[in-house]
Design a protein around this motif. Structure first.
Motif, PDB file in Angstrom:
ATOM      1  N   ILE A 133     123.537 -22.960   0.884  1.00 50.29           N
ATOM      2  CA  ILE A 133     125.009 -23.073   0.028  1.00 50.29           C
ATOM      3  C   ILE A 133     125.242 -22.350  -0.986  1.00 50.29           C
ATOM      4  N   ILE A 134     125.995 -22.417  -1.616  1.00 49.85           N
ATOM      5  CA  ILE A 134     126.751 -21.007  -2.877  1.00 49.85           C
ATOM      6  C   ILE A 134     127.220 -21.997  -3.391  1.00 49.85           C
ATOM      7  N   SER A 135     128.166 -22.917  -2.984  1.00 53.36           N
ATOM      8  CA  SER A 135     129.208 -23.716  -4.140  1.00 53.36           C
ATOM      9  C   SER A 135     129.203 -24.743  -3.535  1.00 53.36           C
ATOM     10  N   GLU A 136     129.118 -26.095  -4.020  1.00 57.37           N
ATOM     11  CA  GLU A 136     129.913 -27.124  -3.339  1.00 57.37           C
ATOM     12  C   GLU A 136     131.289 -27.321  -3.436  1.00 57.37           C
ATOM     13  N   PHE A 137     132.230 -26.327  -3.929  1.00 56.70           N
ATOM     14  CA  PHE A 137     133.245 -26.040  -3.465  1.00 56.70           C
ATOM     15  C   PHE A 137     133.651 -25.087  -3.028  1.00 56.70           C
ATOM     16  N   GLY A 138     134.185 -24.723  -2.281  1.00 53.72           N
ATOM     17  CA  GLY A 138     134.796 -23.525  -1.296  1.00 53.72           C
ATOM     18  C   GLY A 138     136.621 -23.981  -2.109  1.00 53.72           C
ATOM     19  N   SER A 139     137.259 -22.815  -1.241  1.00 52.06           N
ATOM     20  CA  SER A 139     138.588 -22.524  -1.166  1.00 52.06           C
ATOM     21  C   SER A 139     139.658 -23.500  -1.663  1.00 52.06           C
ATOM     22  N   THR A 140     138.580 -25.084  -1.089  1.00 50.33           N
ATOM     23  CA  THR A 140     139.625 -26.003  -1.937  1.00 50.33           C
ATOM     24  C   THR A 140     138.265 -26.995  -2.744  1.00 50.33           C
ATOM     25  N   ALA A 141     138.830 -28.261  -2.627  1.00 47.92           N
ATOM     26  CA  ALA A 141     137.552 -29.692  -2.919  1.00 47.92           C
ATOM     27  C   ALA A 141     137.653 -29.499  -1.342  1.00 47.92           C
ATOM     28  N   CYS A 142     138.014 -29.994  -0.459  1.00 51.41           N
ATOM     29  CA  CYS A 142     137.281 -30.522   0.626  1.00 51.41           C
ATOM     30  C   CYS A 142     136.481 -29.521   1.438  1.00 51.41           C
ATOM     31  N   LYS A 143     136.918 -28.113   0.960  1.00 49.54           N
ATOM     32  CA  LYS A 143     135.313 -27.139   1.487  1.00 49.54           C
ATOM     33  C   LYS A 143     134.006 -27.058   0.450  1.00 49.54           C
ATOM     34  N   ALA A 144     132.437 -27.168   1.056  1.00 46.77           N
ATOM     35  CA  ALA A 144     131.821 -26.023   0.587  1.00 46.77           C
ATOM     36  C   ALA A 144     131.853 -24.625   0.736  1.00 46.77           C
ATOM     37  N   LEU A 145     131.556 -24.187  -0.385  1.00 47.73           N
ATOM     38  CA  LEU A 145     131.436 -22.449   0.172  1.00 47.73           C
ATOM     39  C   LEU A 145     129.806 -22.237   0.658  1.00 47.73           C
ATOM     40  N   PHE A 146     129.406 -21.591   1.667  1.00 48.69           N
ATOM     41  CA  PHE A 146     128.696 -21.303   2.141  1.00 48.69           C
ATOM     42  C   PHE A 146     128.097 -19.627   1.972  1.00 48.69           C
ATOM     43  N   LYS A 147     127.318 -19.419   2.369  1.00 48.87           N
ATOM     44  CA  LYS A 147     126.449 -17.541   2.586  1.00 48.87           C
ATOM     45  C   LYS A 147     125.338 -17.828   3.576  1.00 48.87           C
ATOM     46  N   CYS A 148     125.918 -16.931   4.964  1.00 45.32           N
ATOM     47  CA  CYS A 148     124.986 -16.923   6.264  1.00 45.32           C
ATOM     48  C   CYS A 148     124.079 -15.354   5.867  1.00 45.32           C
ATOM     49  N   ASN A 149     122.435 -15.727   5.259  1.00 42.63           N
ATOM     50  CA  ASN A 149     121.872 -14.897   5.497  1.00 42.63           C
ATOM     51  C   ASN A 149     121.398 -13.636   6.555  1.00 42.63           C
ATOM     52  N   ASP A 150     121.702 -14.176   7.753  1.00 39.59           N
ATOM     53  CA  ASP A 150     121.610 -12.888   8.925  1.00 39.59           C
ATOM     54  C   ASP A 150     123.389 -12.149   8.823  1.00 39.59           C
ATOM     55  N   CYS A 151     123.638 -12.409   8.998  1.00 40.77           N
ATOM     56  CA  CYS A 151     125.250 -11.497   9.003  1.00 40.77           C
ATOM     57  C   CYS A 151     125.762 -11.420   8.111  1.00 40.77           C
ATOM     58  N   LYS A 152     125.341 -11.896   6.560  1.00 44.33           N
ATOM     59  CA  LYS A 152     125.575 -11.535   4.820  1.00 44.33           C
ATOM     60  C   LYS A 152     127.254 -12.198   5.098  1.00 44.33           C
ATOM     61  N   GLU A 153     127.836 -13.067   5.600  1.00 44.68           N
ATOM     62  CA  GLU A 153     129.113 -13.022   5.924  1.00 44.68           C
ATOM     63  C   GLU A 153     129.360 -14.442   4.965  1.00 44.68           C
ATOM     64  N   PRO A 154     130.372 -14.682   4.410  1.00 41.69           N
ATOM     65  CA  PRO A 154     130.346 -16.078   3.287  1.00 41.69           C
ATOM     66  C   PRO A 154     131.171 -17.228   4.421  1.00 41.69           C
ATOM     67  N   PHE A 155     131.664 -18.177   4.691  1.00 38.81           N
ATOM     68  CA  PHE A 155     132.219 -18.870   4.832  1.00 38.81           C
ATOM     69  C   PHE A 155     132.098 -20.133   4.289  1.00 38.81           C
ATOM     70  N   ASP A 156     133.760 -20.884   5.258  1.00 44.65           N
ATOM     71  CA  ASP A 156     133.386 -22.562   4.498  1.00 44.65           C
ATOM     72  C   ASP A 156     133.333 -23.136   5.398  1.00 44.65           C
ATOM     73  N   TYR A 157     132.406 -24.710   4.709  1.00 38.05           N
ATOM     74  CA  TYR A 157     132.124 -25.611   5.376  1.00 38.05           C
ATOM     75  C   TYR A 157     133.326 -27.503   4.503  1.00 38.05           C
ATOM     76  N   PHE A 158     133.476 -27.887   6.345  1.00 36.79           N
ATOM     77  CA  PHE A 158     134.113 -28.590   5.693  1.00 36.79           C
ATOM     78  C   PHE A 158     134.206 -29.926   5.136  1.00 36.79           C
ATOM     79  N   LYS A 159     133.527 -30.057   3.903  1.00 37.43           N
ATOM     80  CA  LYS A 159     132.754 -31.504   3.778  1.00 37.43           C
ATOM     81  C   LYS A 159     133.294 -32.788   4.532  1.00 37.43           C
ATOM     82  N   CYS A 160     132.164 -33.620   4.570  1.00 37.73           N
ATOM     83  CA  CYS A 160     132.422 -35.033   5.613  1.00 37.73           C
ATOM     84  C   CYS A 160     132.162 -36.057   4.250  1.00 37.73           C
ATOM     85  N   TYR A 161     133.740 -36.615   4.422  1.00 40.71           N
ATOM     86  CA  TYR A 161     134.175 -38.291   3.878  1.00 40.71           C
ATOM     87  C   TYR A 161     133.889 -39.040   4.337  1.00 40.71           C
TER      88      TYR A 161
END
Ligand SMILES: [Zn+2]
Length: 161
Positions: A133-161
């Protein structure tokens, strides 16, 4: 003009199934599970929605999109009611919705609202679980920002509510 005789709740649901979420355009409002109910009272169509979370700026846009879709289909008297309780949870998202999120490159919500967001959310690109996890807030507050250590791509995770 559509007369009251031809208005059916089923038709309204069919229209709502074509309205997309402004933030994640691959998801429809029914995929998200935010449409609670559809009522027809006299000649007014009432759509009851529960915001994905309180204060989400996309909600005004969602209400607007519903209104526009209904107007395009010939409905004139439209009422959109927001119901805040019970609060929307990611559990209401359909399996189809989660699948679409994944294909779109956003990791779908996992667990429930009490689940702590931690490393190891599956990378939507390469399916690796070696993610950070890079940031608890990704492109919007509904998402968190992650980074993949294998393909090195960042991605958004849709957070649970
Ligand atoms: Zn990856």
């Amino acid at each position: 003009m559509i007369t009251i005789q031809s208005i059916s709740v089923k038709k309204i649901w069919n229209i709502l199934e074509t309205v997309c979420d402004p933030e994640v355009p691959v998801l429809t409002l029914t995929d998200l599970g935010i449409v609670r109910d559809v009522k027809i009272i006299d000649e007014t169509v009432e759509v009851i929605i529960t915001p994905t979370y309180t204060g989400c700026p996309a909600m005004d846009m969602i209400a607007m999109n519903i209104r526009l879709a209904l107007i395009e289909n010939g409905y004139a008297n439209i009422k959109i009611t927001s119901v805040l309780s019970p609060a929307w949870t990611t559990d209401w998202m359909t399996e189809t919705g989660k699948q679409k999120l994944h294909e779109y490159g956003i990791a779908p919500p996992k667990g429930n609202a009490n689940t702590i967001i931690e490393d190891g959310i599956e990378c939507p690109q390469c399916h690796s679980l070696n993610t950070t996890i890079i940031s608890e807030f990704g492109s919007t507050a509904c998402k968190a920002l992650f980074k993949c250590n294998d393909c090195k791509e960042p991605f958004d995770y849709f957070k649970c509510y």
